[in-house]
Scaffold this active site. Structure first.
Site, mmCIF file in Angstrom:
data_model
loop_
_atom_site.group_PDB
_atom_site.id
_atom_site.type_symbol
_atom_site.label_atom_id
_atom_site.label_comp_id
_atom_site.label_asym_id
_atom_site.label_seq_id
_atom_site.Cartn_x
_atom_site.Cartn_y
_atom_site.Cartn_z
ATOM 1 N N HIS A 76 0.811 -1.221 0.000
ATOM 2 C CA HIS A 76 0.000 0.000 0.000
ATOM 3 C C HIS A 76 0.846 1.274 0.000
ATOM 4 C CE1 HIS A 76 0.310 -0.053 4.550
ATOM 5 N NE2 HIS A 76 0.305 1.255 4.365
ATOM 6 N N ASP A 105 0.227 -7.525 1.577
ATOM 7 C CA ASP A 105 0.671 -6.144 1.746
ATOM 8 C C ASP A 105 2.195 -6.008 1.780
ATOM 9 O OD1 ASP A 105 0.276 -3.419 1.902
ATOM 10 O OD2 ASP A 105 0.006 -3.390 4.081
ATOM 11 N N SER A 182 4.710 2.724 7.781
ATOM 12 C CA SER A 182 4.401 1.581 6.919
ATOM 13 C C SER A 182 5.583 1.198 6.055
ATOM 14 C CB SER A 182 3.216 1.909 6.011
ATOM 15 O OG SER A 182 2.012 1.850 6.706
#
Length: 434
Positions: A76, A105, A182
């Site tokens: 993402h 992911d 992230s």
């Protein structure tokens, strides 16, 4: 500066609060002072080594995992482009996405024209323990990028094998991670890569740390690495055994193996020989307590992986070997209108270009009445049906839709092969992502 920061964090730990000042002022030869200094050196060394391999990318984070420039990040973080300008240390580089695992992911990038890059080494994430201290490096709210070095936070492993949607076997940590973390590394105290940080739990739609961060475990990533390297910029898929309906964890009072409630006729599971009433005790070397754990472990393996199941059937133990199917959930290629109530019928609000819905002639404003003869009275009926039937990309479905006409509504029958959910245009990052 980093040493001072780590020392401040150390002083704040429960159990050492109030003692740090006294230890520092005490005779350095005392055993407890030496132990505290050793812990501090471990923190500083692990943070410094990892900082050298940290990657600033797209407002998020990444980490170098090989001297020839392979970089891990979250899907993402990098899904918007195949090419990125990244920064490692004080230098900028061009990097390309080599392969992506959208369900898990994780994306793998390759920095161009480099050698001998500082990098992290994988930990054995199956040997991690709850309570073990960990470090998280990242770019929270993009503030670390302005400072030039990644932010470092410390915490412990709060839980293992956490099932959170597509994060089916996540590491949970209380190390402070926020949007921008992230794709960054979660590290053991010896500087090895325990996992890649990817999600946080939020409350009241506030995208900030609540003390629950989730990371994709290192061993799961390593199972996918060969496929990611060979993907040529494309996608890799998770494995799945089609045809099993399990007993819900809360209904399984025995908690010994994954209890099978039903096996769908004609499915892979039926052809393998599994039956209702079986209990899957082991998935490869992993002991299972319930069906929930079976799904969690299976979610860490790629499509095409050969696996072994140890099954209990009427007091006997049977072994089954099989190759996992491809987990590529199907989609109608449309987005439905937010329902006014729980009983509102599913009305198409958007038809995605190039996908099966557009090709079949679906239009905005169409109301879905049936799928394969099953009534769809509400959006929840549709969601339940798609999940129960395990519909994958390429499966054929027949729809009955109602379309407003000039004088009256007309009913239209449509047959289509489902598109992949991974072909749907990327949404804005959800509030649960870091």
């Amino acid at each position: 500066m980093l040493s001072r920061l780590v020392h401040i964090v150390l002083c704040g730990l429960a159990g050492l609060a109030g003692a740090c000042g006294r230890l520092i002022a005490a005779d350095a030869s005392r055993p407890e002072v030496a132990a505290a200094r050793w812990v501090e050196r471990q923190l500083v060394q692990a943070a410094q080594q990892a900082a050298a391999s940290f990657v600033f990318i797209g407002g998020g984070s990444g980490v170098v995992i090989s001297p020839d420039g392979y970089v891990l990040s979250n899907h993402h973080v990098v899904e918007a482009s195949k090419r990125w300008q990244v920064r490692i240390g004080g230098r900028s580089y061009r990097a390309e996405v080599v392969g992506s695992d959208p369900y898990g992911d994780i994306s793998l990038l390759r920095v161009q024209g480099v050698s001998n890059l500082p990098h992290v080494v994988f930990a054995d994430s199956d040997r991690l323990n709850v309570g073990e201290p960990v470090l998280a490096l990242g770019n929270p709210f993009a503030t670390a990028e302005l400072a030039g070095e990644p932010a470092v936070t410390r915490g412990i492993i709060s839980a293992l094998h956490v099932f959170h949607g597509n994060y089916s076997d996540a590491i949970q940590t209380d190390a402070a991670v926020n949007p921008g973390n992230s794709g960054g590394p979660l590290l053991t105290m010896n500087g090895r890569l325990a996992g890649i940080n990817g999600k946080i739990e939020t409350r009241f739609q506030q995208r900030a740390n609540t003390g629950i961060g989730l990371a994709v475990p290192a061993n799961q990533i390593q199972r996918f690495l060969p496929l990611l390297k060979a993907a040529g910029g494309g996608l890799v898929y998770h494995g799945y055994l089609r045809g099993l309906v399990g007993v819900a964890a809360e209904d399984d009072t025995r908690q010994e193996g994954a209890a099978i409630k039903k096996v769908r006729p004609g499915s892979h599971a039926e052809k393998l020989g599994l039956k209702a009433g079986d209990r899957i005790l082991y998935f490869n070397e992993f002991r299972l307590l319930n069906f929930h754990r079976f799904l969690g472990v299976m979610g860490t393996y790629p499509a095409g992986a050969q696996v072994q199941l140890l099954v209990e059937r009427q007091g006997q133990r049977l072994s089954f070997k099989t190759t996992l199917d491809q987990l590529n959930p199907g989609t109608l290629g449309v987005q439905f209108r937010r329902p006014a109530s729980a009983t509102s019928p599913p009305v198409i609000d958007r038809v995605f270009p190039g996908l099966c819905g557009e090709k079949a002639g679906l239009k905005r404003g169409d109301t879905l009445l049936q799928i394969n003869g099953e009534l769809m009275l509400s959006l929840s009926d549709l969601v339940k049906y798609l999940a129960e039937q395990e519909l994958m990309a390429g499966d054929t479905v027949k729809l009955l839709v109602s379309r407003p006409g000039r004088l009256d509504k007309e009913e239209i029958e449509v047959t289509m092969e489902l598109s992949s959910v991974f072909d749907v245009p990327a949404r804005q990052p959800g509030s649960e992502r870091e």
